[in-house]
Design an enzyme around this catalytic site. Structure first.
Site, PDB file in Angstrom:
ATOM      1  N   ALA A   1       1.391  -4.164  -5.276  1.00 42.80           N
ATOM      2  CA  ALA A   1       2.662  -4.888  -5.171  1.00 42.80           C
ATOM      3  C   ALA A   1       2.308  -6.522  -4.834  1.00 42.80           C
ATOM      4  O   ALA A   1       1.282  -6.432  -4.049  1.00 42.80           O
ATOM      5  CB  ALA A   1       3.891  -4.431  -4.214  1.00 42.80           C
ATOM      6  N   ASP A   2       3.019  -7.497  -5.350  1.00 41.23           N
ATOM      7  CA  ASP A   2       2.573  -8.867  -4.848  1.00 41.23           C
ATOM      8  C   ASP A   2       4.178  -9.323  -5.316  1.00 41.23           C
ATOM      9  O   ASP A   2       4.780  -9.212  -6.326  1.00 41.23           O
ATOM     10  CB  ASP A   2       1.597  -9.477  -5.878  1.00 41.23           C
ATOM     11  CG  ASP A   2       1.254 -10.798  -5.143  1.00 41.23           C
ATOM     12  OD1 ASP A   2       0.496 -10.594  -4.076  1.00 41.23           O
ATOM     13  OD2 ASP A   2       1.789 -11.691  -5.567  1.00 41.23           O
TER      14      ASP A   2
END
EC number: 3.6.1.9
Length: 197
Positions: free
Chosen positions: A70-71
């Site tokens: 995730a980012d």
């Protein structure tokens, strides 16, 4: 049967979201150099970064697993805001955010090493910021909290004082949209609720 889940993130907030949902997982940070990927488009940027993090960790696995990468970034006034470089930048950004509406984008990548399948999606949540005083901003930055957050605020911490409201998934603002993650896992043929058995 749901494979073991590996979270390719150092983020305590992402860990806490999964723990609160009683989803068993282990953490293996990717240590991917995020500066290798650039894009003026927040959707493209968070999806590419999430995928790169997940791929770096998936390549190291010896057993079948689901890897979550995730980012997150805040998009405000046509500018992509990740983590601030230092306290001065955090203060400048927080002043810039006063009374504004931003969009918090989180890229979600899921790699199933058993099926050799990869999914990448994103979630977006609109964030309506309050108008903190200069003194409130300085005090908040002095806590150190905004230095570790995309967009300089933690809605699950002290930064919640400076968010009037949101439109969209609350977990997304923290770092993971669990409803999106559930749908992605279903797309791979699993049920996230299997983790509760």
């Amino acid at each position: 049967m749901l494979p073991p889940i590996v979270l390719a993130s150092q983020s305590p907030a992402r860990r806490q979201l999964l723990e609160a949902a009683r989803i068993p997982f282990r953490v293996q940070p990717s240590y991917f150099d995020e500066s290798q990927i650039q894009s003026p488009d927040p959707v493209e940027l968070v999806q590419k970064l999430a995928a790169a993090k997940a791929e770096a960790v998936a390549a190291q696995q010896r057993e079948p697993v689901l890897v979550i990468g995730a980012d997150s970034v805040l998009y405000l006034g046509g500018e992509i805001l990740g983590k601030p470089a230092n306290a001065l930048e955090a203060e400048r950004r927080l002043r810039q955010m006063r009374g504004e509406v931003g969009e918090l984008y989180t890229g979600h990548a899921l790699i199933d090493t058993r099926q050799n399948r990869r999914l990448v999606h994103y979630a977006v949540t609109r964030v309506f910021f309050a108008k903190p005083s200069d003194e409130e901003i300085r005090t908040y930055v002095a806590t150190g909290e905004p230095l570790n957050c995309a967009g300089c605020f933690a809605i699950d911490g002290r930064g919640s004082l400076f968010v009037e409201r949101i439109e969209g998934c609350p977990g997304n603002v923290i770092g993971l949209s669990l409803p999106l993650l559930r749908r992605m896992i279903q797309e791979l043929g699993y049920s996230l609720t299997e983790a509760w058995n």
